[in-house]
Design a protein around this motif. Structure first.
Motif, PDB file in Angstrom:
ATOM      1  N   THR A 196       0.810  -1.222   0.000  1.00 59.82           N
ATOM      2  CA  THR A 196       0.000   0.000   0.000  1.00 59.82           C
ATOM      3  C   THR A 196       0.844   1.273   0.000  1.00 59.82           C
ATOM      4  O   THR A 196       0.506   2.256  -0.673  1.00 59.82           O
ATOM      5  N   THR A 197       1.938   1.269   0.759  1.00 61.92           N
ATOM      6  CA  THR A 197       2.759   2.490   0.821  1.00 61.92           C
ATOM      7  C   THR A 197       3.296   2.837  -0.566  1.00 61.92           C
ATOM      8  O   THR A 197       3.281   4.009  -0.974  1.00 61.92           O
ATOM      9  N   ASN A 198       3.767   1.826  -1.297  1.00 58.23           N
ATOM     10  CA  ASN A 198       4.227   2.085  -2.674  1.00 58.23           C
ATOM     11  C   ASN A 198       3.089   2.641  -3.527  1.00 58.23           C
ATOM     12  O   ASN A 198       3.286   3.580  -4.308  1.00 58.23           O
TER      13      ASN A 198
ATOM     14  N   GLY B 150      -2.186   4.879   4.647  1.00 54.36           N
ATOM     15  CA  GLY B 150      -2.042   3.420   4.553  1.00 54.36           C
ATOM     16  C   GLY B 150      -2.106   2.760   5.924  1.00 54.36           C
ATOM     17  O   GLY B 150      -2.774   1.741   6.118  1.00 54.36           O
ATOM     18  N   GLU B 151      -1.420   3.370   6.891  1.00 54.97           N
ATOM     19  CA  GLU B 151      -1.381   2.814   8.248  1.00 54.97           C
ATOM     20  C   GLU B 151      -2.699   3.074   8.992  1.00 54.97           C
ATOM     21  O   GLU B 151      -3.148   2.238   9.772  1.00 54.97           O
ATOM     22  N   LEU B 152      -3.285   4.249   8.767  1.00 58.13           N
ATOM     23  CA  LEU B 152      -4.567   4.533   9.437  1.00 58.13           C
ATOM     24  C   LEU B 152      -5.598   3.488   9.010  1.00 58.13           C
ATOM     25  O   LEU B 152      -6.333   2.930   9.828  1.00 58.13           O
TER      26      LEU B 152
ATOM     27  N   GLY C  44      10.198   7.732   7.873  1.00 61.27           N
ATOM     28  CA  GLY C  44      11.110   7.102   6.907  1.00 61.27           C
ATOM     29  C   GLY C  44      10.588   5.732   6.525  1.00 61.27           C
ATOM     30  O   GLY C  44       9.985   5.049   7.351  1.00 61.27           O
ATOM     31  N   ARG C  45      10.849   5.325   5.270  1.00 69.35           N
ATOM     32  CA  ARG C  45      10.348   4.039   4.790  1.00 69.35           C
ATOM     33  C   ARG C  45      10.771   2.923   5.735  1.00 69.35           C
ATOM     34  O   ARG C  45      11.860   2.942   6.284  1.00 69.35           O
ATOM     35  N   GLU C  46       9.882   1.994   5.916  1.00 65.67           N
ATOM     36  CA  GLU C  46      10.076   0.858   6.829  1.00 65.67           C
ATOM     37  C   GLU C  46      10.167   1.308   8.285  1.00 65.67           C
ATOM     38  O   GLU C  46      10.715   0.605   9.126  1.00 65.67           O
TER      39      GLU C  46
HETATM   40  N1  ASP Z   1       4.380   1.237   5.472  1.00 71.72           N
HETATM   41  C1  ASP Z   1       5.657   1.861   5.607  1.00 71.72           C
HETATM   42  C2  ASP Z   1       6.571   1.393   4.495  1.00 71.72           C
HETATM   43  O1  ASP Z   1       6.208   0.507   3.742  1.00 71.72           O
HETATM   44  C3  ASP Z   1       6.262   1.655   6.942  1.00 71.72           C
HETATM   45  C4  ASP Z   1       6.660   0.248   7.264  1.00 71.72           C
HETATM   46  O2  ASP Z   1       6.226  -0.676   6.588  1.00 71.72           O
HETATM   47  O3  ASP Z   1       7.390   0.044   8.208  1.00 71.72           O
HETATM   48  O4  ASP Z   1       7.637   1.921   4.365  1.00 71.72           O
END
Ligand code: ASP
Ligand code: MG
Length: 418
Positions: free
Chosen positions: A41-43, A119-121, A197-199
């Protein structure tokens, strides 16, 4: 209390979310659950954002419809009464559509945080509603109101003291045994949404663990634990059951994708152990990261950091680089958010290896004011810890190596991508 973090791969399907319920229902401790956005989803939201920033409102809405359909498919497969899942996310999609239709894309980074954080909400709303339907009471938290950050959009830093006051007020385990909140997102003191930040969800889990004095933090992942190398890239990988915080920081910094590099500090500060456990086999132990381990790592550890750029700079006036120019060069790189993975210097030049990113061009431009700049892209950095000649031979023979650094215990090889 314990913190459990479920990443995007764990919640990418109805089956994954059912597995969360299975895992959560086996423990009786107070629990704070941190969840990432579902699957990719983030992408997908980054694509929505890019279209929106190009003022292609229609294109952005069309892409958002795909994101919505993906979540709808999960909801209708997951819930006995899909309406409860749907009604939990509908207001969020309406807000998003309103932003996309009426918003004016001015500042890229702050719009990124405003839109991509949905995406997270959305994922946490679905997981929370499904836990409830499964008979597991829980309280959903809006982490934008609890994790206070600076205004460094897209790579915000958490203000621990402010966040602690808010989080401790919101979380009361005598009212609910289980809380659920979003990873990756927060807001600055003005309330503007930010992301870490990503991830960055791992980092959120560590921050929550620190602020609530957790007895442990567990990251549930689609791997058997921490391995000595990425099995997608290297053969014959070996499981590492225990690592020290120091080992973990070194691995994360070298580019091991297993945990976000910022995750360790908040845990180390309070000696909270971090478990990395296999989501698909919750009975297995996985790996643990802690202050002291009884079992030193006995196998070589291999980490490949991809998409690297080697930048070499030389002061235009022939001044000695280490004495006069080092701090200036690093100030520029820091300002442009370049992530430096390796440094090497001579009398009149510095070479750094950095992640390729959208900030690179701006940094090269500004460095060009004071330095003669050359660079190569399309590189990858291999770090070997616990080095021996055989492993070097195996992993680097036939490769074009641009730069080598070797110490007694480890070696680093910057190579052209295959
Ligand atoms: N959803 C965000 C991402 O894909 C944060 C995470 O997954 O940790 O970067
Ligand atoms: Mg993710």
């Amino acid at each position: 209390m314990k913190v459990y973090k479920f990443g995007g791969a764990s919640v990418r399907s109805a089956e994954g979310i059912r597995n969360i319920v299975k895992i959560v229902s086996t423990i009786n401790d107070n629990l704070f659950i941190v969840v990432s956005a579902m699957g990719k989803t983030t992408n997908a939201m980054e694509v929505v954002l890019d279209l929106f920033m190009k003022a292609d409102h229609q294109g952005a809405l069309t892409k958002l419809t795909e994101v919505e359909a993906y979540h709808e498919a999960i909801i209708s497969e997951l819930f006995l009464t899909p309406e409860s899942g749907r009604s939990s996310v509908e207001p969020l999609f309406s807000e998003l559509k309103k932003y996309i239709t009426e918003g004016v894309g001015d500042d890229y980074d702050s719009w990124y945080d405003r839109l991509v954080s949905y995406g997270e909400l959305i994922s946490t709303k679905i997981v929370s509603a499904y836990l409830l339907e499964s008979g597991i009471n829980n309280m959903w938290l809006n982490m934008r109101e609890l994790i206070v950050t600076d205004s460094n959009f897209r790579e915000a830093n958490v203000r621990m003291n402010d966040s602690q006051v808010r989080l401790q007020k919101a979380v009361d385990f005598s009212k609910s045994r289980i809380y659920i909140g979003q990873g990756f997102i927060g807001a600055n003191v003005k309330g503007d949404p930010t992301t870490l930040g990503r991830e960055g969800s791992d980092y959120t889990a560590a921050v929550v663990g620190n602020l609530l004095d957790a007895e442990s933090v567990t990251i549930w992942k689609d791997v058997p634990g921490i391995l000595n190398a990425d099995p997608r890239l290297f053969e014959n990988t070996v499981h590492i059951p225990e690592l020290t915080y120091l080992d973990a920081v070194e691995l994360a910094y070298s580019g091991a994708q297993i945990i976000h590099p910022k995750t360790i500090k908040p845990l180390e500060n309070k000696h909270i152990p971090l478990y990395v456990r296999p989501f698909g086999s919750p009975d297995e132990d996985g790996s643990v990261i802690k202050a002291v381990t009884e079992k030193p790592i006995e196998v070589p550890v291999l980490i490949l950091r991809k998409n690297q750029v080697l930048i070499t700079i030389r002061p235009r006036d022939f001044s000695f680089v280490l004495e006069e120019s080092l701090s200036k060069a690093f100030a520029v790189m820091n300002k442009h958010r370049l992530k430096v993975a390796l440094i090497q210097s001579s009398a009149i030049s510095i070479s750094v290896c950095v992640d390729n990113s959208r900030y690179l061009a701006g940094a090269l431009d500004e460095l060009g004011n004071d330095f003669k700049v050359t660079y190569n892209d399309g590189l990858e950095l291999l770090t070997i810890r616990g080095i021996n000649d055989e492993i070097v031979q195996k992993t680097t023979s036939g490769r074009t190596i641009l730069l080598t650094q070797r110490t007694r215990r480890s070696g680093r090889y910057l190579m052209k991508e295959l």
